[in-house]
Motif scaffolding. Structure first.
Motif, short mmCIF file in Angstrom:
data_model
loop_
_atom_site.label_atom_id
_atom_site.label_comp_id
_atom_site.label_asym_id
_atom_site.label_seq_id
_atom_site.Cartn_x
_atom_site.Cartn_y
_atom_site.Cartn_z
N ALA A 2 0.86 -1.19 0.00
CA ALA A 2 0.00 0.00 0.00
C ALA A 2 0.89 1.23 0.00
CB ALA A 2 -0.91 0.00 1.23
N PRO A 3 0.39 2.36 -0.48
CA PRO A 3 1.22 3.58 -0.48
C PRO A 3 1.31 4.24 0.90
CG PRO A 3 -0.92 4.04 -1.42
CD PRO A 3 -0.88 2.56 -1.18
N ILE A 4 0.29 4.00 1.74
CA ILE A 4 0.21 4.63 3.05
C ILE A 4 -0.18 3.56 4.08
CG2 ILE A 4 -1.00 6.35 4.48
CD1 ILE A 4 0.69 7.76 2.51
N THR A 5 0.49 3.55 5.22
CA THR A 5 0.16 2.61 6.30
C THR A 5 -1.00 3.16 7.14
OG1 THR A 5 1.68 3.66 7.86
CG2 THR A 5 2.57 1.88 6.48
N PRO A 6 -1.66 2.31 7.91
CA PRO A 6 -2.67 2.81 8.85
C PRO A 6 -2.10 3.84 9.82
CG PRO A 6 -2.91 0.44 8.58
CD PRO A 6 -1.65 0.83 7.85
N ALA A 7 -0.88 3.63 10.29
CA ALA A 7 -0.27 4.59 11.22
C ALA A 7 -0.13 5.97 10.58
CB ALA A 7 1.09 4.08 11.68
N PHE B 95 10.82 5.93 -3.51
CA PHE B 95 11.26 4.72 -4.20
C PHE B 95 11.08 3.47 -3.34
CE2 PHE B 95 14.83 6.99 -2.23
CZ PHE B 95 15.28 6.04 -1.32
N PHE B 96 11.05 2.34 -4.02
CA PHE B 96 11.11 1.02 -3.40
C PHE B 96 12.44 0.35 -3.73
CE2 PHE B 96 6.42 1.25 -3.25
CZ PHE B 96 6.19 0.77 -1.97
N GLY B 97 13.38 1.13 -4.30
CA GLY B 97 14.62 0.54 -4.80
C GLY B 97 15.37 -0.26 -3.76
N ARG B 98 15.40 0.24 -2.53
CA ARG B 98 16.12 -0.47 -1.47
C ARG B 98 15.55 -1.88 -1.32
NH1 ARG B 98 14.81 0.14 4.81
NH2 ARG B 98 16.26 -1.45 5.61
N PHE B 99 14.24 -1.99 -1.25
CA PHE B 99 13.63 -3.31 -1.05
C PHE B 99 13.68 -4.16 -2.32
CE2 PHE B 99 12.27 -1.48 2.88
CZ PHE B 99 12.21 -2.58 3.74
N ALA B 100 13.67 -3.53 -3.48
CA ALA B 100 13.88 -4.30 -4.71
C ALA B 100 15.25 -4.96 -4.68
CB ALA B 100 13.74 -3.39 -5.93
N ASP C 226 8.42 1.77 4.91
CA ASP C 226 9.53 2.58 4.41
C ASP C 226 9.04 3.61 3.40
OD1 ASP C 226 12.51 2.65 4.62
OD2 ASP C 226 12.40 2.33 2.45
N PHE C 227 8.20 3.18 2.49
CA PHE C 227 7.66 4.04 1.43
C PHE C 227 6.71 5.09 2.00
CE2 PHE C 227 4.71 4.80 -2.15
CZ PHE C 227 5.61 5.11 -3.16
N SER C 228 5.81 4.65 2.86
CA SER C 228 4.78 5.53 3.42
C SER C 228 5.38 6.69 4.22
CB SER C 228 3.85 4.71 4.32
OG SER C 228 2.88 5.51 4.93
N ARG D 249 3.70 10.14 2.69
CA ARG D 249 2.67 10.84 3.48
C ARG D 249 2.89 12.35 3.48
NH1 ARG D 249 4.29 10.05 9.94
NH2 ARG D 249 5.98 11.58 9.85
N ASP D 250 4.17 12.80 3.50
CA ASP D 250 4.46 14.23 3.56
C ASP D 250 4.07 14.92 2.25
OD1 ASP D 250 5.85 14.56 6.22
OD2 ASP D 250 7.06 12.97 5.35
N TYR D 251 4.38 14.27 1.13
CA TYR D 251 4.00 14.84 -0.16
C TYR D 251 2.48 14.84 -0.33
CZ TYR D 251 8.91 14.65 -1.51
OH TYR D 251 10.27 14.84 -1.56
N ALA D 252 1.84 13.75 0.09
CA ALA D 252 0.38 13.67 0.01
C ALA D 252 -0.26 14.77 0.85
CB ALA D 252 -0.10 12.30 0.47
N TYR D 253 0.30 14.99 2.02
CA TYR D 253 -0.24 16.04 2.90
C TYR D 253 -0.10 17.41 2.25
CZ TYR D 253 -0.54 19.44 6.65
OH TYR D 253 -0.88 20.54 7.40
N GLN D 254 1.07 17.70 1.65
CA GLN D 254 1.29 19.00 1.02
C GLN D 254 0.26 19.27 -0.07
OE1 GLN D 254 3.49 21.41 1.52
NE2 GLN D 254 4.98 20.55 2.93
N ILE D 255 -0.01 18.25 -0.91
CA ILE D 255 -0.98 18.42 -1.99
C ILE D 255 -2.39 18.58 -1.43
CG2 ILE D 255 -2.01 17.35 -4.04
CD1 ILE D 255 0.66 15.80 -4.36
#
Length: 433
Positions: free
Chosen positions: A20-25, A129-134, A381-383, A387-393
């Motif tokens: 998911a792009p955002i966690t419940p937390a 990115f998800f590069g680290r986990f990839a 890690d991703f979320s 979350r910060d960018y989503a909040y700004q928009i």
């Protein structure tokens, strides 16, 4: 005062995708800042609907009021909502033919499309990115399937005791398993046939960092490319260590006229250069590929190259193509693989591809959603960044993102389509449409 946008968390439609792009937390974090969140119900998601509901989200079958829709993989073309903002990995910016229908539909339905891959800093470094986990998942899976390939060849080895990453459920559990493998290597050694055991790595970004993190429990000894031939000759009897060689630009590439490698010239005239990996491939056991490529640049491993090199003394058995560009830098990647069918093998002698690892030649792992094997860790890690960018928009309450100076510049630069029209920076995509 503008009203804040409501954020929607998309239901992923790609098979096997549970991230998911955002966690419940982080939904709770957004709600504390007065941002409302809707979540499309999805029983396959690693975090359950109830977890999101408990943190203040509204669970819906279809979005009702959400305007800013966050996902991971490309949404289904036929499910696109009109006049919405989408933030996803769209895989459209290289003109990928399979995703041009998505771009066309974004234009038709007046969608605004933000691509996470293009959220970068002033130096072009990706910020989302998800590069680290990839890299982590790709390296660990490659070792496991290398081990299975060797078992098929009746070579007992410590890597076949690993499991596919998806079986570990957490990064901590995976690292524990890797540490046990390292102990086994130190105690029992690697078979003589595979020694010295050398892993080649391309790239020096997030994916490469993830590869190094996955390999760290094995305590690999790093060797320089220029020392490889001499090293293989003198160290062939060393069986209780793993070696790693990282190829940087000057080792990966050479000028066609023999004048040397100059990065500035390469950027301006990439066609003047060719792969230099033919000098190294025969000495590697495994190659893990994690560097960026598009069709302006030379391929690093080609069909002609491996056919020309193959023969006595050729040691390369496995390529983990973590970057996963079909027909790209690793020309052998003629298709992507999946969690159910993770590998295929290029039989060099017969010049044909065979599903699985039970064939002579080079076995390939080429999955395009590797981080989905550790969905909770990868999502957290991703979320924490998204979350910060989503909040700004959402907080600014505007849909015309490219022209709103209060929204971070890196987000404005990642808008591929604005209200159904290609933005100036991505107008070159017209030719692919």
């Amino acid at each position: 005062m503008r009203k804040s946008l409501i954020i929607g968390i998309l239901k992923e439609t790609k098979q096997g995708e549970t991230r998911a792009p955002i966690t419940p937390a982080d939904v709770h974090w957004l709600r504390k800042r007065k941002i409302k969140v809707e979540v499309e119900s999805n029983p396959a998601r690693v975090f359950k609907d109830a977890d999101y509901k408990e943190c203040g989200a509204r669970i819906v079958k279809r979005f009702e009021k959400a305007s800013l829709l966050l996902g991971i993989k490309e949404p289904n073309v036929f499910d696109l909502y009109k006049n919405k903002i989408y933030a996803v990995f769209s895989h459209t910016t290289k003109g990928q033919s399979k995703n041009m229908p998505l771009l066309k539909e974004c234009k038709r339905r007046k969608v605004t499309l933000i691509d996470y891959e293009k959220i970068t800093d002033a130096y072009g470094r990706r910020l989302v990115f998800f590069g680290r986990f990839a890299g982590i998942c790709g390296a660990a899976d490659s070792l496991y399937y290398f081990g299975k390939r060797m078992e098929w060849e009746r070579v007992q080895n410590p890597f076949s005791a690993l499991k596919p990453v998806v079986s570990y459920h957490s990064l901590a559990a995976l690292k524990t398993a890797m540490a046990k493998t390292a102990h086994q290597i130190k105690k029992m050694g690697i078979p003589k046939k595979l020694s010295p055991f050398i892993i080649g790595v391309t790239g020096h970004g997030n994916v490469s960092g993830g590869i190094s993190e996955a390999l760290e429990p094995l305590r690999p000894i790093e060797i320089h490319p220029k020392d490889m031939k001499r090293f293989v000759h003198h160290q062939k009897h060393i069986r209780n260590r793993v070696y790693k060689i990282v190829f940087y630009r000057e080792e990966k590439l050479r000028s066609k006229d023999g004048s040397g490698f100059y990065f500035e010239e390469y950027l301006e005239h990439p066609k003047r250069f060719e792969s230099n990996l033919d000098c190294y491939l025969p000495h590697l056991n495994m190659l893990l590929h994690g560097s960026y490529w598009d069709n302006r640049y030379p391929r690093l491993v080609t069909m002609d190259m491996v056919r020309g090199l193959y023969g006595k003394g050729f040691r390369l058995k496995f390529i983990g193509d973590i970057s996963c560009d079909m027909g790209g830098s690793m020309e052998l990647t003629y298709k992507t693989t999946s969690i159910d069918a993770p590998t295929f093998t290029y039989n060099i002698v017969k010049d044909r591809f065979v599903d699985g690892y039970e064939s002579e030649g080079i076995t390939m792992l080429a999955r395009d959603n590797l981080p989905a094997e550790l969905p909770k860790d990868a999502t957290r890690d991703f979320s924490s960044v998204v979350r910060d960018y989503a909040y700004q928009i959402a907080a600014h309450g505007v849909k015309d993102i490219t022209n709103h100076i209060a929204i971070p510049k890196e987000v404005r630069g990642a808008v591929i389509v604005q209200g159904g029209r290609l933005t100036k920076a991505y107008s070159y995509l017209k030719k692919y449409l």
